[in-house]
Write a protein that holds these residues in place. Sequence first.
Motif, short mmCIF file in Angstrom:
data_model
loop_
_atom_site.label_atom_id
_atom_site.label_comp_id
_atom_site.label_asym_id
_atom_site.label_seq_id
_atom_site.Cartn_x
_atom_site.Cartn_y
_atom_site.Cartn_z
N SER A 330 1.52 -25.39 -53.99
CA SER A 330 0.16 -25.58 -54.53
C SER A 330 0.05 -25.07 -55.96
CB SER A 330 -0.87 -24.88 -53.64
OG SER A 330 -0.65 -23.49 -53.64
N ARG A 331 0.84 -24.04 -56.29
CA ARG A 331 0.77 -23.49 -57.64
C ARG A 331 1.56 -24.33 -58.64
NH1 ARG A 331 2.45 -17.33 -58.61
NH2 ARG A 331 4.55 -18.19 -58.59
N VAL A 332 2.70 -24.85 -58.21
CA VAL A 332 3.55 -25.62 -59.11
C VAL A 332 3.14 -27.09 -59.14
CG1 VAL A 332 5.90 -26.39 -59.59
CG2 VAL A 332 5.48 -24.07 -58.78
N GLY A 333 2.79 -27.63 -57.96
CA GLY A 333 2.53 -29.05 -57.85
C GLY A 333 1.55 -29.64 -58.85
N PRO A 334 0.31 -29.13 -58.94
CA PRO A 334 -0.66 -29.73 -59.85
C PRO A 334 -0.21 -29.70 -61.31
CG PRO A 334 -1.74 -28.30 -58.27
CD PRO A 334 -0.27 -28.08 -58.11
N ALA A 335 0.45 -28.62 -61.72
CA ALA A 335 0.85 -28.48 -63.12
C ALA A 335 2.03 -29.38 -63.48
CB ALA A 335 1.19 -27.02 -63.42
N GLU A 336 2.98 -29.50 -62.56
CA GLU A 336 4.22 -30.18 -62.90
C GLU A 336 4.29 -31.63 -62.42
OE1 GLU A 336 5.78 -28.47 -64.87
OE2 GLU A 336 5.02 -26.49 -64.44
N THR A 337 3.55 -31.98 -61.37
CA THR A 337 3.67 -33.34 -60.82
C THR A 337 2.31 -33.99 -60.60
OG1 THR A 337 3.66 -32.54 -58.53
CG2 THR A 337 5.80 -32.66 -59.63
N ARG A 338 1.26 -33.45 -61.21
CA ARG A 338 -0.10 -33.97 -61.05
C ARG A 338 -0.51 -34.05 -59.57
NH1 ARG A 338 1.79 -37.44 -65.30
NH2 ARG A 338 0.77 -36.91 -67.26
N GLY A 339 -0.03 -33.09 -58.79
CA GLY A 339 -0.42 -33.01 -57.40
C GLY A 339 0.30 -33.97 -56.48
N ARG A 340 1.33 -34.67 -57.00
CA ARG A 340 2.04 -35.65 -56.17
C ARG A 340 2.68 -35.00 -54.96
NH1 ARG A 340 7.18 -36.55 -56.56
NH2 ARG A 340 7.30 -35.81 -58.71
N VAL A 341 3.28 -33.81 -55.13
CA VAL A 341 3.90 -33.09 -54.01
C VAL A 341 2.86 -32.18 -53.39
CG1 VAL A 341 5.71 -31.49 -53.33
CG2 VAL A 341 6.17 -33.19 -55.11
N ASN A 342 2.61 -32.36 -52.10
CA ASN A 342 1.56 -31.57 -51.47
C ASN A 342 1.98 -30.87 -50.18
OD1 ASN A 342 1.59 -33.67 -49.54
ND2 ASN A 342 0.00 -34.80 -50.68
N GLY A 343 3.27 -30.94 -49.82
CA GLY A 343 3.70 -30.29 -48.60
C GLY A 343 5.20 -30.35 -48.41
N ILE A 344 5.64 -29.96 -47.23
CA ILE A 344 7.05 -29.92 -46.91
C ILE A 344 7.24 -30.42 -45.48
CG2 ILE A 344 6.90 -27.51 -46.14
CD1 ILE A 344 9.75 -27.11 -47.21
N SER A 345 8.33 -31.12 -45.24
CA SER A 345 8.58 -31.67 -43.90
C SER A 345 8.94 -30.55 -42.93
CB SER A 345 9.72 -32.69 -43.96
OG SER A 345 10.97 -32.04 -44.20
N PRO A 346 8.67 -30.75 -41.64
CA PRO A 346 9.01 -29.71 -40.64
C PRO A 346 10.50 -29.36 -40.62
CG PRO A 346 7.51 -31.32 -39.70
CD PRO A 346 7.93 -31.87 -41.03
N THR A 347 11.36 -30.37 -40.77
CA THR A 347 12.80 -30.07 -40.73
C THR A 347 13.22 -29.25 -41.94
OG1 THR A 347 13.24 -32.23 -41.76
CG2 THR A 347 13.41 -32.08 -39.36
N ALA A 348 12.67 -29.56 -43.10
CA ALA A 348 13.00 -28.79 -44.31
C ALA A 348 12.49 -27.36 -44.18
CB ALA A 348 12.42 -29.46 -45.54
N LEU A 349 11.28 -27.20 -43.64
CA LEU A 349 10.74 -25.86 -43.46
C LEU A 349 11.57 -25.06 -42.47
CD1 LEU A 349 8.54 -23.82 -44.13
CD2 LEU A 349 7.14 -24.82 -42.33
#
Length: 514
Positions: A330-349
Amino acid sequence: MARSVLIVDDDPVQRRLLEAAVSKAGHAVITADSGEAGLSALERSDIGVVILDLVMPGMDGLQVLERMREREIEIPVIVQTSKGSIDTAVSAMRAGAFDFVVKPASPERLQVAVANAMKVESFGGEAKRAKKGTAGSLTFADIVTGSPSMQRVITLARKAAGSSIPILIEGESGSGKEVIARAIQAESTRRSKAFVTVNCGAIPDNLVESILFGHEKGSFTGATEKHVGKFVEANGGTLFLDEIGDLPLDVQVKLLRAVQEGEVDPVGARQTVKVDIRLISATHRDLLQRVEDGKFREDLFYRLNVFPIYVPPLRDRREDIPRLVQHFISRVGPAETRGRVNGISPTALAMLQSYDWPGNIRQLENAIFRAVVLAEGSLLTENEFPQIRAQVDGIDITAADTAPAPPPSPATAAADTSLQRVEEAVVQPAEQREAAEPDTSDAPFGFLQVLDARGNMRTLAEIEHEVIRRAIDHYKGQMSEVARRLGIGRSTLYRKLKEMGITPEEERSERLAS
């Protein structure tokens, strides 16, 4: 202006090949023929990416990475390693390498690695500036945690904030010691005053005294101006001495006096300077052990250790990882990707939670930052953490170099050596093993017999075999879960099954039929 690529390699032929490949992609190149020359170039030139050979005479690649970390040079490093040098590659990732290529690396593989590193590096400056701008306002309410162990830390730190006694914060590198220190400052009566930080481990020994206590103009060669020192800078506020265990013994004497008397002696000055500071120290070392080894003054240790706080490593509070991951996204996403990335998949987590994070929160933050910058979709997947995944599942360095180059993310830590198992156990002939093996068919679940029917200890190979069989049965053949629960990578698990001559499907069929 584009930043240059620094190539550090003692082999002139290899340097020319690398220079040609990188130059062809349109990057300016600077070359160095040794680790020492590479570090010197980093200080003189505007470098965006480093391509570093690991095996060099004198200062090798791992030592270069260590020096960069000590000097807080946060530039992506692509290391070169030979085929089969898995241990060396793992060590490089633990030391902070961004990516690795196997010699001889194809120009295409190298160009993609450099492009990805440049992309991440270009986003890094803005993120660091944003982080720096908000660091001073950090409070306990801003600390992202839900684990009981960290709640105890916060409770202690809140109590410490109400006084001015010296505090010693202990914990591994990257575990959040400075965050705790800043929160203490923010909730103390000195909240509106200066918060001055000093990394004692990153200062050359001959400059420590001058940087801490100041110096007069002309007091030594190179002292062209008067310098007040960090103690005077922090007057009225808080002085945070990070890596206090690395202070030279002669400087420890002066520090003791500063703590006891509230005054410092600038180098070359005729009189002392009174200071009023709140001292917070931090270390990843065992200070008491250093006292016993004669490397840290006992009287200073007890002066600093008035109110000790221990910050647990991230592997001991894995329940914080989901919160931290979402916070960093949430801290990096809006600044670097205009909010395109908003979460993480269960397997990655789940993969991130199974990793031990020897670099702790700092390593996790860097991994998420790079993954967000390089991600193509709205969710982070395992593909955004190729080297973390490699360390969880077992590293295949050759495949990593020949496959279509995935977006690299930081691999700042090595696979835990506790995952190593006995590889060359002596296996008894089948008829002898059947005669000696205990009958555990009627044993309650969780029961593991260590003695055979004759009363002798069973071999490690036999016990390991049984544990793996039971795990496959218990987790219904879900191999990812089996590997995670056993603390090994999936590739390691499949290799062991192959050595045992069984497949997961056969194993489950045998269990269900019995």
